[in-house]
Design a protein around this motif. Structure first.
Motif, PDB file in Angstrom:
ATOM      1  N   ASN A   1       7.518  -1.065  -4.891  1.00 14.27           N
ATOM      2  CA  ASN A   1       7.142   0.320  -4.581  1.00 14.27           C
ATOM      3  C   ASN A   1       8.287   1.445  -4.233  1.00 14.27           C
ATOM      4  OD1 ASN A   1       4.658  -0.321  -5.647  1.00 14.27           O
ATOM      5  ND2 ASN A   1       3.838  -0.477  -3.552  1.00 14.27           N
ATOM      6  N   ASN A   2       9.408   0.674  -3.817  1.00 12.51           N
ATOM      7  CA  ASN A   2      10.647   1.354  -3.381  1.00 12.51           C
ATOM      8  C   ASN A   2      10.240   2.344  -2.321  1.00 12.51           C
ATOM      9  OD1 ASN A   2      12.394   0.439  -5.458  1.00 12.51           O
ATOM     10  ND2 ASN A   2      11.161   1.705  -6.985  1.00 12.51           N
ATOM     11  N   THR A   3       9.788   1.794  -1.328  1.00 13.53           N
ATOM     12  CA  THR A   3       9.471   2.477  -0.212  1.00 13.53           C
ATOM     13  C   THR A   3      10.720   2.381   0.794  1.00 13.53           C
ATOM     14  OG1 THR A   3       6.995   1.846   0.065  1.00 13.53           O
ATOM     15  CG2 THR A   3       7.973   2.487   2.180  1.00 13.53           C
TER      16      THR A   3
ATOM     17  N   THR B   1       0.731  -1.290  -0.153  1.00 15.29           N
ATOM     18  CA  THR B   1       0.170   0.100   0.071  1.00 15.29           C
ATOM     19  C   THR B   1       0.926   1.191  -0.067  1.00 15.29           C
ATOM     20  OG1 THR B   1      -0.099   0.319   2.397  1.00 15.29           O
ATOM     21  CG2 THR B   1      -1.601  -1.320   1.230  1.00 15.29           C
ATOM     22  N   THR B   2       2.339   1.315   0.173  1.00 17.12           N
ATOM     23  CA  THR B   2       2.994   2.455   0.345  1.00 17.12           C
ATOM     24  C   THR B   2       3.564   2.632  -0.956  1.00 17.12           C
ATOM     25  OG1 THR B   2       4.956   0.959   0.972  1.00 17.12           O
ATOM     26  CG2 THR B   2       3.499   1.868   2.504  1.00 17.12           C
ATOM     27  N   THR B   3       4.400   3.719  -1.139  1.00 18.63           N
ATOM     28  CA  THR B   3       4.850   4.202  -2.216  1.00 18.63           C
ATOM     29  C   THR B   3       6.290   4.681  -2.004  1.00 18.63           C
ATOM     30  OG1 THR B   3       4.523   6.615  -2.051  1.00 18.63           O
ATOM     31  CG2 THR B   3       2.757   5.341  -3.171  1.00 18.63           C
ATOM     32  N   GLU B   4       7.158   4.982  -3.155  1.00 18.63           N
ATOM     33  CA  GLU B   4       8.460   5.210  -2.870  1.00 18.63           C
ATOM     34  C   GLU B   4       8.537   6.789  -2.202  1.00 18.63           C
ATOM     35  OE1 GLU B   4       8.403   8.026  -7.322  1.00 18.63           O
ATOM     36  OE2 GLU B   4       9.779   6.272  -6.926  1.00 18.63           O
ATOM     37  N   LYS B   5       7.495   7.527  -1.924  1.00 14.79           N
ATOM     38  CA  LYS B   5       7.476   8.724  -1.086  1.00 14.79           C
ATOM     39  C   LYS B   5       7.374   8.599   0.436  1.00 14.79           C
ATOM     40  CE  LYS B   5       5.686  11.986  -4.364  1.00 14.79           C
ATOM     41  NZ  LYS B   5       4.491  12.783  -5.016  1.00 14.79           N
ATOM     42  N   ASP B   6       7.082   7.215   0.832  1.00 18.31           N
ATOM     43  CA  ASP B   6       6.753   6.713   2.190  1.00 18.31           C
ATOM     44  C   ASP B   6       7.936   6.312   2.745  1.00 18.31           C
ATOM     45  OD1 ASP B   6       4.013   7.371   1.888  1.00 18.31           O
ATOM     46  OD2 ASP B   6       3.473   5.508   1.043  1.00 18.31           O
ATOM     47  N   TYR B   7       8.116   6.366   3.951  1.00 17.66           N
ATOM     48  CA  TYR B   7       9.037   5.721   5.026  1.00 17.66           C
ATOM     49  C   TYR B   7       8.592   4.832   5.937  1.00 17.66           C
ATOM     50  CZ  TYR B   7      12.348   9.547   3.534  1.00 17.66           C
ATOM     51  OH  TYR B   7      13.136  10.579   2.838  1.00 17.66           O
ATOM     52  N   ILE B   8       9.210   3.650   6.325  1.00 18.06           N
ATOM     53  CA  ILE B   8       8.750   2.928   7.155  1.00 18.06           C
ATOM     54  C   ILE B   8      10.180   2.755   8.234  1.00 18.06           C
ATOM     55  CG2 ILE B   8       8.083   0.483   8.009  1.00 18.06           C
ATOM     56  CD1 ILE B   8       6.774   0.258   5.199  1.00 18.06           C
TER      57      ILE B   8
END
Length: 231
Positions: A57-59, A21-28
């Motif tokens: 998605n390159n998160t 559900t995340t994108t390359e703009k997100d951080y975990i």
């Protein structure tokens, strides 16, 4: 979006669900006990447990160490790359050594200080699945830049002032599990006065305010409260 996640212990099924559900703009950001082990150490198979992470998605994933990591292997990473900045162990997956920092897209500075004492070390084997380096040391504390302001701390365990509360949550008296890492984190709290603090280790999902700081305890992967969405 920024997410904080508790212990994964090398089982990345829940992380993979979130990554869908995340994108390359997100951080975990994972609060220790990531599971940095070679598969061949425990079962047939080559590579590392983190090879099982599916991040199409390159998160960006950042993690600090817990007490269930191969600290000898982590020491090799630090000797090669240093401790000041996150170390990329695989595309978009970063180990954050003790004392390293990260500036989030919203401008907040995060200090990472992994480490905690294993309560089950008596049944584990030294330098195989238990390591003396798991506890925060004075040299780890000296790595912290004194010239930075830290808005958030990500650690594995919690400062000493929170230990009684957390021990009560799991049905123990704090004296049953004293940990020098908690004293070290207490020093960090008093020295840097962060406004937010995220940690795992205790396998409880709770959020509470204490002495002007919002603490969030994150449960282990797959349990209620194992991650929170920050923004």
């Amino acid at each position: 979006m920024i997410y904080f996640m508790g212990d994964t212990h090398g089982d990345f099924r829940e992380l993979n669900k979130l990554l869908e559900t995340t994108t390359e703009k997100d951080y975990i950001l994972i609060c220790g006990d990531f599971g940095y082990w070679r598969k061949s150490k425990f079962k047939m198979g080559l590579g590392w447990f983190h090879d099982d992470i599916i991040n199409t998605n390159n998160t960006k994933i950042y993690w600090c160490d817990g007490n269930h990591e191969d600290h000898v292997e982590l020491d090799y990473l630090i000797k090669e790359y240093g401790f000041e900045n996150p170390i990329e162990i695989k595309k978009n997956i970063f180990y954050c050594p003790r004392g390293s920092s990260l500036t989030l897209p919203n401008g907040e500075n995060v200090l990472f200080m992994g480490g905690a004492m294993s309560t089950d070390k008596e049944v584990r084997m030294a330098y195989f699945d238990w390591f003396p380096q798991e506890v925060i040391s004075n040299s780890d504390i000296r790595r912290i830049s004194e010239n930075k302001h830290y808005d958030i701390v990500v650690s594995h365990t919690c400062p000493k002032m929170c230990c009684s509360r957390m021990a009560f949550e799991i049905g123990l008296a704090y004296t049953d599990r004293p940990d020098g890492s908690c004293d070290a984190l207490q020093y960090i709290f008093e020295e840097y006065k962060p406004k937010k603090w995220f940690f795992g280790h205790w396998h409880v999902g709770r959020s509470f305010e204490q002495e002007g700081c919002q603490f969030t305890a994150l449960n282990m992967s797959g349990k209620k409260g194992h991650y929170v969405q920050y923004e």
